[in-house]
Motif scaffolding. Structure first.
Motif, PDB file in Angstrom:
ATOM      1  N   ILE A 116     -19.076   0.078  11.501  1.00  0.00           N
ATOM      2  CA  ILE A 116     -19.397   0.574  10.152  1.00  0.00           C
ATOM      3  C   ILE A 116     -19.866  -0.638   9.348  1.00  0.00           C
ATOM      4  N   LEU A 117     -21.136  -0.592   8.920  1.00  0.00           N
ATOM      5  CA  LEU A 117     -21.693  -1.728   8.178  1.00  0.00           C
ATOM      6  C   LEU A 117     -21.472  -1.584   6.687  1.00  0.00           C
ATOM      7  N   GLU A 118     -21.420  -0.328   6.232  1.00  0.00           N
ATOM      8  CA  GLU A 118     -21.315  -0.079   4.794  1.00  0.00           C
ATOM      9  C   GLU A 118     -20.580   1.229   4.583  1.00  0.00           C
ATOM     10  N   LYS A 119     -19.721   1.253   3.587  1.00  0.00           N
ATOM     11  CA  LYS A 119     -19.068   2.520   3.224  1.00  0.00           C
ATOM     12  C   LYS A 119     -19.005   2.583   1.704  1.00  0.00           C
ATOM     13  N   LYS A 120     -19.459   3.701   1.150  1.00  0.00           N
ATOM     14  CA  LYS A 120     -19.256   3.857  -0.293  1.00  0.00           C
ATOM     15  C   LYS A 120     -19.073   5.319  -0.644  1.00  0.00           C
ATOM     16  N   ALA A 121     -18.497   5.563  -1.802  1.00  0.00           N
ATOM     17  CA  ALA A 121     -18.282   6.943  -2.246  1.00  0.00           C
ATOM     18  C   ALA A 121     -19.637   7.531  -2.619  1.00  0.00           C
ATOM     19  N   ALA A 122     -19.935   8.724  -2.063  1.00  0.00           N
ATOM     20  CA  ALA A 122     -21.174   9.415  -2.429  1.00  0.00           C
ATOM     21  C   ALA A 122     -20.885  10.395  -3.557  1.00  0.00           C
ATOM     22  N   ALA A 123     -19.717  11.031  -3.490  1.00  0.00           N
ATOM     23  CA  ALA A 123     -19.300  12.026  -4.482  1.00  0.00           C
ATOM     24  C   ALA A 123     -17.792  12.179  -4.332  1.00  0.00           C
ATOM     25  N   HIS A 124     -17.229  13.118  -5.084  1.00  0.00           N
ATOM     26  CA  HIS A 124     -15.792  13.333  -5.007  1.00  0.00           C
ATOM     27  C   HIS A 124     -15.375  13.684  -3.576  1.00  0.00           C
ATOM     28  N   ASN A 125     -14.533  12.865  -2.972  1.00  0.00           N
ATOM     29  CA  ASN A 125     -14.020  13.096  -1.616  1.00  0.00           C
ATOM     30  C   ASN A 125     -15.109  13.109  -0.532  1.00  0.00           C
ATOM     31  N   VAL A 126     -16.239  12.525  -0.845  1.00  0.00           N
ATOM     32  CA  VAL A 126     -17.360  12.478   0.111  1.00  0.00           C
ATOM     33  C   VAL A 126     -17.780  11.020   0.256  1.00  0.00           C
ATOM     34  N   TRP A 127     -17.876  10.572   1.514  1.00  0.00           N
ATOM     35  CA  TRP A 127     -18.152   9.160   1.775  1.00  0.00           C
ATOM     36  C   TRP A 127     -19.472   8.997   2.512  1.00  0.00           C
ATOM     37  N   LYS A 128     -20.137   7.901   2.157  1.00  0.00           N
ATOM     38  CA  LYS A 128     -21.409   7.584   2.812  1.00  0.00           C
ATOM     39  C   LYS A 128     -21.191   6.351   3.697  1.00  0.00           C
ATOM     40  N   TYR A 129     -21.540   6.490   4.963  1.00  0.00           N
ATOM     41  CA  TYR A 129     -21.369   5.390   5.919  1.00  0.00           C
ATOM     42  C   TYR A 129     -22.724   4.982   6.488  1.00  0.00           C
ATOM     43  N   VAL A 130     -22.955   3.682   6.555  1.00  0.00           N
ATOM     44  CA  VAL A 130     -24.099   3.167   7.308  1.00  0.00           C
ATOM     45  C   VAL A 130     -23.505   2.527   8.557  1.00  0.00           C
ATOM     46  N   ILE A 131     -23.970   3.014   9.718  1.00  0.00           N
ATOM     47  CA  ILE A 131     -23.346   2.624  10.991  1.00  0.00           C
ATOM     48  C   ILE A 131     -24.402   2.035  11.928  1.00  0.00           C
ATOM     49  N   ALA A 132     -24.033   0.964  12.613  1.00  0.00           N
ATOM     50  CA  ALA A 132     -24.952   0.370  13.593  1.00  0.00           C
ATOM     51  C   ALA A 132     -24.974   1.251  14.834  1.00  0.00           C
ATOM     52  N   ALA A 133     -26.110   1.877  15.090  1.00  0.00           N
ATOM     53  CA  ALA A 133     -26.251   2.760  16.253  1.00  0.00           C
ATOM     54  C   ALA A 133     -27.744   2.799  16.613  1.00  0.00           C
ATOM     55  N   PRO A 134     -28.268   1.676  17.158  1.00  0.00           N
ATOM     56  CA  PRO A 134     -29.715   1.538  17.344  1.00  0.00           C
ATOM     57  C   PRO A 134     -30.335   2.642  18.202  1.00  0.00           C
ATOM     58  N   ASP A 135     -29.659   3.041  19.267  1.00  0.00           N
ATOM     59  CA  ASP A 135     -30.250   4.063  20.148  1.00  0.00           C
ATOM     60  C   ASP A 135     -30.412   5.395  19.421  1.00  0.00           C
ATOM     61  N   VAL A 136     -29.437   5.729  18.585  1.00  0.00           N
ATOM     62  CA  VAL A 136     -29.511   6.975  17.814  1.00  0.00           C
ATOM     63  C   VAL A 136     -30.591   6.838  16.743  1.00  0.00           C
ATOM     64  N   ALA A 137     -30.596   5.691  16.069  1.00  0.00           N
ATOM     65  CA  ALA A 137     -31.545   5.475  14.961  1.00  0.00           C
ATOM     66  C   ALA A 137     -32.989   5.548  15.447  1.00  0.00           C
ATOM     67  N   ASN A 138     -33.224   5.107  16.680  1.00  0.00           N
ATOM     68  CA  ASN A 138     -34.598   5.105  17.206  1.00  0.00           C
ATOM     69  C   ASN A 138     -35.104   6.492  17.552  1.00  0.00           C
ATOM     70  N   LYS A 139     -34.186   7.410  17.782  1.00  0.00           N
ATOM     71  CA  LYS A 139     -34.619   8.748  18.242  1.00  0.00           C
ATOM     72  C   LYS A 139     -34.356   9.857  17.232  1.00  0.00           C
ATOM     73  N   ALA A 140     -33.546   9.605  16.220  1.00  0.00           N
ATOM     74  CA  ALA A 140     -33.103  10.686  15.321  1.00  0.00           C
ATOM     75  C   ALA A 140     -34.274  11.369  14.627  1.00  0.00           C
ATOM     76  N   GLN A 141     -34.108  12.675  14.445  1.00  0.00           N
ATOM     77  CA  GLN A 141     -35.087  13.464  13.697  1.00  0.00           C
ATOM     78  C   GLN A 141     -34.331  14.408  12.764  1.00  0.00           C
ATOM     79  N   PRO A 142     -35.006  14.892  11.709  1.00  0.00           N
ATOM     80  CA  PRO A 142     -34.321  15.785  10.768  1.00  0.00           C
ATOM     81  C   PRO A 142     -33.687  16.963  11.493  1.00  0.00           C
ATOM     82  N   GLY A 143     -32.471  17.311  11.083  1.00  0.00           N
ATOM     83  CA  GLY A 143     -31.785  18.473  11.650  1.00  0.00           C
ATOM     84  C   GLY A 143     -30.796  18.112  12.746  1.00  0.00           C
ATOM     85  N   GLN A 144     -30.829  16.873  13.217  1.00  0.00           N
ATOM     86  CA  GLN A 144     -29.956  16.514  14.355  1.00  0.00           C
ATOM     87  C   GLN A 144     -28.599  15.969  13.885  1.00  0.00           C
ATOM     88  N   PHE A 145     -27.686  15.863  14.848  1.00  0.00           N
ATOM     89  CA  PHE A 145     -26.329  15.436  14.504  1.00  0.00           C
ATOM     90  C   PHE A 145     -25.783  14.516  15.589  1.00  0.00           C
TER      91      PHE A 145
END
Ligand code: NAD
Ligand code: FES
Length: 283
Positions: A4-33
């Motif tokens: 986990i490179l970064e974590k911050k509050a996005a909203a009430h009880n909702v967290w935003k994480y930036v995570i190092a995951a190069p293989d996922v980042a290279n292939k991800a497309q809208p709608g995927q999980f």
């Protein structure tokens, strides 16, 4: 291990994480999980990919701390590691030039709508974004959505920001104002997606929903994520998560999601809190 490179509050009880995951980042497309597991004894939970950057090899996840594992994740911080992160999973959203697209987001569903709305804008569609949340402190991504939408309309249940009422009121208003919509995408709680679907069906507007049912393996093996679409049983993890809203059996989807709620209170078979057991053992 995924840092986990970064974590911050996005909203009430909702967290935003930036995570190092190069293989996922290279292939991800809208709608995927992705499906992640925090530690060796942890369960596997699906989380939609909200953003990604192939250059930095990072993905962004927006997580509401509602269950056992998501609450554990909420206690983790930048510098901590997630044991497993599998993805990108699911079929990418089909995004092509169609004209005017209404992107309708309820609560945490805003995290999934954002990359889709952005891609719609990139392919030349006119994007109208409708966001609903319980109150002002549950809203997030409004600036990001404003940057790629011709218009952003907001509703809060308590009226603390924008229209007082549900996000479906905003959609009804657009339709009643005679604004032609070629496509509606809805992501959020099941009753909201069902209400959107009923409204657009009456007006003959093609509508896609992104479903978020219980998942266990995320690869089509366990059947936990099954949903009835038209005459067929489909698996959200490999056939979805996006489906034609007018074909989805929302009633059975809602029933199965309630099984999940009971399982987070404690599994009836094992007595343990098992988020993601899919209620399989309750049958
Ligand atoms: P919430 O209960 O706070 O509702 C968010 C908004 O949805 C409300 O403010 C309202 O505008 C609208 N809404 C709710 N019920 C409605 C109804 N009956 N009719 C019309 N509009 C209605 O939502 P939340 O707690 O932020 O979101 C959690 C839900 O979103 C969970 O159920 C989760 O499964 C779902 N979710 C889905 C996805 C996905 O991929 N489809 C992703 C993340 C979360
Ligand atoms: Fe097991 Fe989809 S999560 S089949």
């Amino acid at each position: 291990m995924f840092k986990i490179l970064e974590k911050k509050a996005a909203a009430h009880n909702v967290w935003k994480y930036v995570i190092a995951a190069p293989d996922v980042a290279n292939k991800a497309q809208p709608g995927q999980f992705v499906v992640l597991r925090l530690h060796e004894r942890g369960e596997r939970i699906p989380i939609s990919i909200s953003d990604w950057d192939g250059d930095t090899g990072t993905i962004t996840l927006i997580v509401q701390a509602v269950g056992h594992t998501t609450r554990q994740l909420a206690e983790m911080n930048a510098g901590d590691h997630i044991l497993d992160l599998l993805g990108p999973l699911g079929k990418p959203a089909i995004i092509e030039p169609v004209g005017t697209v209404a992107c309708v987001a309820g609560g945490v569903g805003t995290a999934i709508i954002y990359p889709e709305a952005r891609r719609h804008q990139e392919v030349g569609n006119r994007v109208l974004t409708l966001v609903g949340a319980r109150s002002l402190d549950h809203l997030f991504y409004l600036e990001e959505l404003s940057a790629i939408s011709e218009r952003v309309m907001v509703a809060t249940d308590d009226g603390s920001y924008g229209h007082k009422g549900f996000v479906t009121d905003l959609l009804r208003q657009l339709v009643n104002d005679g604004i032609h919509l070629d496509l509606v995408i809805a992501v959020g709680p099941i009753p909201m997606m069902q209400a959107v679907s009923e409204l657009t069906k009456r007006h003959g507007i093609k509508t896609i929903v992104s479903l978020n049912p219980i998942m266990v393996d995320g690869t089509g093996m366990c059947g936990a994520c099954r949903v009835r679409v038209g005459d067929e049983i489909r698996f959200c993890c490999i056939d979805g998560p996006e489906f034609d809203a007018h074909q989805v059996d929302f009633s059975s989807l809602l029933r199965r999601s309630h099984l999940y709620e009971r399982s987070t209170d404690g599994c009836k078979s094992t007595g343990k809190v098992e988020e993601g057991c899919g209620g399989q053992c309750h049958k």
